[in-house]
Each structure stands twice: as structure tokens, then as C-alpha cells.
Design a protein around this motif. Structure first.
Motif, PDB file in Angstrom:
ATOM      1  N   TYR A 133       0.811  -1.220   0.000  1.00 62.27           N
ATOM      2  CA  TYR A 133       0.000   0.000   0.000  1.00 62.27           C
ATOM      3  C   TYR A 133       0.842   1.268   0.000  1.00 62.27           C
ATOM      4  CZ  TYR A 133      -4.206  -2.765   0.856  1.00 62.27           C
ATOM      5  OH  TYR A 133      -5.252  -3.651   0.738  1.00 62.27           O
ATOM      6  N   GLN A 134       2.147   1.143   0.107  1.00 60.33           N
ATOM      7  CA  GLN A 134       3.011   2.325   0.083  1.00 60.33           C
ATOM      8  C   GLN A 134       3.151   2.823  -1.352  1.00 60.33           C
ATOM      9  OE1 GLN A 134       6.640   1.884   2.347  1.00 60.33           O
ATOM     10  NE2 GLN A 134       7.667   3.531   1.236  1.00 60.33           N
ATOM     11  N   ARG A 135       3.107   4.136  -1.529  1.00 63.19           N
ATOM     12  CA  ARG A 135       3.049   4.705  -2.877  1.00 63.19           C
ATOM     13  C   ARG A 135       4.312   5.458  -3.286  1.00 63.19           C
ATOM     14  NH1 ARG A 135      -3.092   7.270  -2.492  1.00 63.19           N
ATOM     15  NH2 ARG A 135      -3.933   5.641  -1.131  1.00 63.19           N
ATOM     16  N   ASP A 136       5.083   5.946  -2.305  1.00 65.97           N
ATOM     17  CA  ASP A 136       6.234   6.790  -2.592  1.00 65.97           C
ATOM     18  C   ASP A 136       7.455   6.292  -1.820  1.00 65.97           C
ATOM     19  OD1 ASP A 136       4.682   8.985  -4.043  1.00 65.97           O
ATOM     20  OD2 ASP A 136       3.713   8.984  -2.079  1.00 65.97           O
ATOM     21  N   PHE A 137       8.634   6.529  -2.377  1.00 64.22           N
ATOM     22  CA  PHE A 137       9.871   6.140  -1.702  1.00 64.22           C
ATOM     23  C   PHE A 137      11.036   6.913  -2.305  1.00 64.22           C
ATOM     24  CE2 PHE A 137       9.501   3.497  -5.407  1.00 64.22           C
ATOM     25  CZ  PHE A 137      10.800   3.213  -5.838  1.00 64.22           C
ATOM     26  N   SER A 138      12.171   6.854  -1.641  1.00 61.07           N
ATOM     27  CA  SER A 138      13.416   7.431  -2.153  1.00 61.07           C
ATOM     28  C   SER A 138      14.424   6.306  -2.328  1.00 61.07           C
ATOM     29  CB  SER A 138      13.969   8.478  -1.182  1.00 61.07           C
ATOM     30  OG  SER A 138      13.065   9.559  -1.042  1.00 61.07           O
ATOM     31  N   ALA A 139      15.288   6.430  -3.327  1.00 65.72           N
ATOM     32  CA  ALA A 139      16.284   5.387  -3.579  1.00 65.72           C
ATOM     33  C   ALA A 139      17.423   5.952  -4.411  1.00 65.72           C
ATOM     34  CB  ALA A 139      15.645   4.203  -4.315  1.00 65.72           C
TER      35      ALA A 139
END
Length: 242
Positions: free
Chosen positions: A17-23
Motif C-alpha cells: 500500500y506504500q506509494r512513494d519512496f526514495s532510492a
């Protein structure tokens, strides 16, 4: 970094359900990018790869048009991009966002197809999922299926608000599991020697690497649009959201 030493950490199974992230970027080749970890689901098991976009610190937006596993090294996930700017390079930190509505439709339909497999007593030979419909193919010589009955049974299960969970089991138990599951063609998802299982509690349990909703009521109402005879022993059941 050599391509043979690269690996993408998959976040989508533990955080569907997570929609955004940094990588950080660990590889750029032509119009494709590998990240150190990702929420983007790669095409597989009948479920399409995710789309969305990357945002760079300078405001540059990069559209992600698809996501696939490397055909030779499946631990590597490639994000196919519309246009790769010259300054996107290894080590760059970016923000990434899924096309959430599209992904959520895939999650709902994927879980619905597990319900479909539970009400039709025949081996599954094929699967396809899209944002507005899905289908399963069954090894079923006789035409014994009825659209209205399938629609009624599915919606009755959906309305029960049945929890959906994931678990793991030793891969060595897979041959025995085949005796009680419907899939004949899908390669089971093995993670560090264990099978990833998806269970609709009390209704169905299958090896599956896809993303799913947490409760059947999230699916909403569906209907059986068509039942096709694809060959002498193959029946295709197509579902749509209402």
C-alpha cells in the motif's frame, strides 16, 4: 558496479500500500534504470509491471512506463523510462511515486482471481490482469460454467470481508502443495529458499508473488463478462469491475 553483483531489494511485497519512496540509482542503461530498492512491481504472474514517475532534486520528472525483471538475473528490476536525462547517473538519489490507482486496481483484480480459482474446480493454465479486467484459463473439457453463477458466488465472497494474508513455507513442500492448489503453469515465487504464499483465509491458498488487497471487500463488485472456449480443454473466464 558489475551487473552480476547488482540486486534490487523488493519493497512491494512487504508494503503493497506504500506509494512513494526514495532510492539511489545503481545502474542506467539506455532507457532503463535500476534502483537499490523499489516499490514498483515487475511484470510477472499475470500482473503487469507498475508505472509512475521519478523526481530528481532539480525538479526533473522522469516517467516510468513499465517495470520488468532482468531475464537472466531476476534479482535485478529494471524501470523502463520514457526519456532518460543525461545527468541521471549511478549514485543519484531520487524520489519515486507509483501510479497508485492503476496498481490498486491490479491488487483488487489479482485477489479476485484467487477467489475465482477457488470456486472453479479445475487446474488454472493461464492468467492475465489489467486495471479494468482480469481472466483465468482453466483446464476444463466440458462447458459447465455459468456467468451468472460465477458473478453471484464471487460477490458473495467479496462481501464477506475475508482477510487476505501472506506467509512463507519451505520450497521443498511445493510438490505436496501442488496436490491442493489450482495452478499448473505459474512458477512458484521462491525467496531465500521459501515459497511466498497468499491466503484468502479459509477460502484459498496459493503460491504467488503478486500484490494483493488486505480484505476481499476492497475488491468491490465484479461480474463475469464472458466465458470463452479457447481449445478442446481450455475455458477462459473474463471478469470486470462493475
Amino acid at each position: 558496479m558489475s551487473v552480476h553483483t547488482m540486486e534490487t531489494l523488493s519493497l512491494f511485497n512487504n508494503a503493497p500500500y506504500q506509494r512513494d519512496f526514495s532510492a539511489r540509482v545503481i545502474a542506467v542503461v539506455d532507457q532503463a534504470v535500476v534502483l537499490e530498492h523499489t516499490l514498483f512491481y515487475p511484470t510477472g504472474g499475470g500482473q503487469p509491471g507498475d508505472t509512475g514517475y521519478f523526481s530528481l532534486p532539480d525538479g526533473t520528472r522522469i516517467n516510468v512506463t513499465g517495470t520488468v525483471r532482468d531475464p537472466l538475473l531476476p534479482s535485478i528490476i529494471w524501470h523502463q523510462v520514457e526519456q532518460c536525462p543525461p545527468h541521471l547517473c549511478t549514485g543519484a538519489l531520487l524520489n519515486a511515486s507509483l501510479d497508485w490507482q492503476r496498481r490498486y486496481q491490479h491488487m483488487k483484480m489479482h485477489t479476485c482471481l484467487h477467489l475465482l480459482g477457488s470456486i472453479i474446480n479445475a487446474p488454472v493454465t493461464g492468467c492475465s490482469i489489467s486495471a479494468d479486467k482480469g481472466r483465468l484459463d482453466f483446464d476444463l473439457p466440458e462447458m459447465t460454467l455459468d456467468k451468472e453463477s460465477i458473478t453471484d458466488e464471487l460477490n458473495a465472497l467479496i462481501e464477506q470481508a475475508i482477510p487476505v494474508s501472506t506467509l512463507s513455507m519451505p520450497a521443498s513442500e511445493y510438490p505436496a502443495l501442488l496436490q491442493s492448489t489450482g495452478s499448473k503453469t505459474v512458477k512458484p515465487p521462491v525467496i531465500q529458499g521459501d515459497l511466498r504464499m497468499v491466503e484468502v483465509i479459509g477460502i484459498d491458498i496459493q503460491p504467488c508473488g503478486g500484490t494483493h488487497v488486505q480484505n476481499t471487500r476492497e475488491i468491490g463488485r465484479v461480474f463475469c463478462e464472458k466465458i470463452e472456449k479457447k481449445s478442446r480443454n481450455n475455458r477462459r473466464v473474463i471478469l470486470r469491475f462493475e
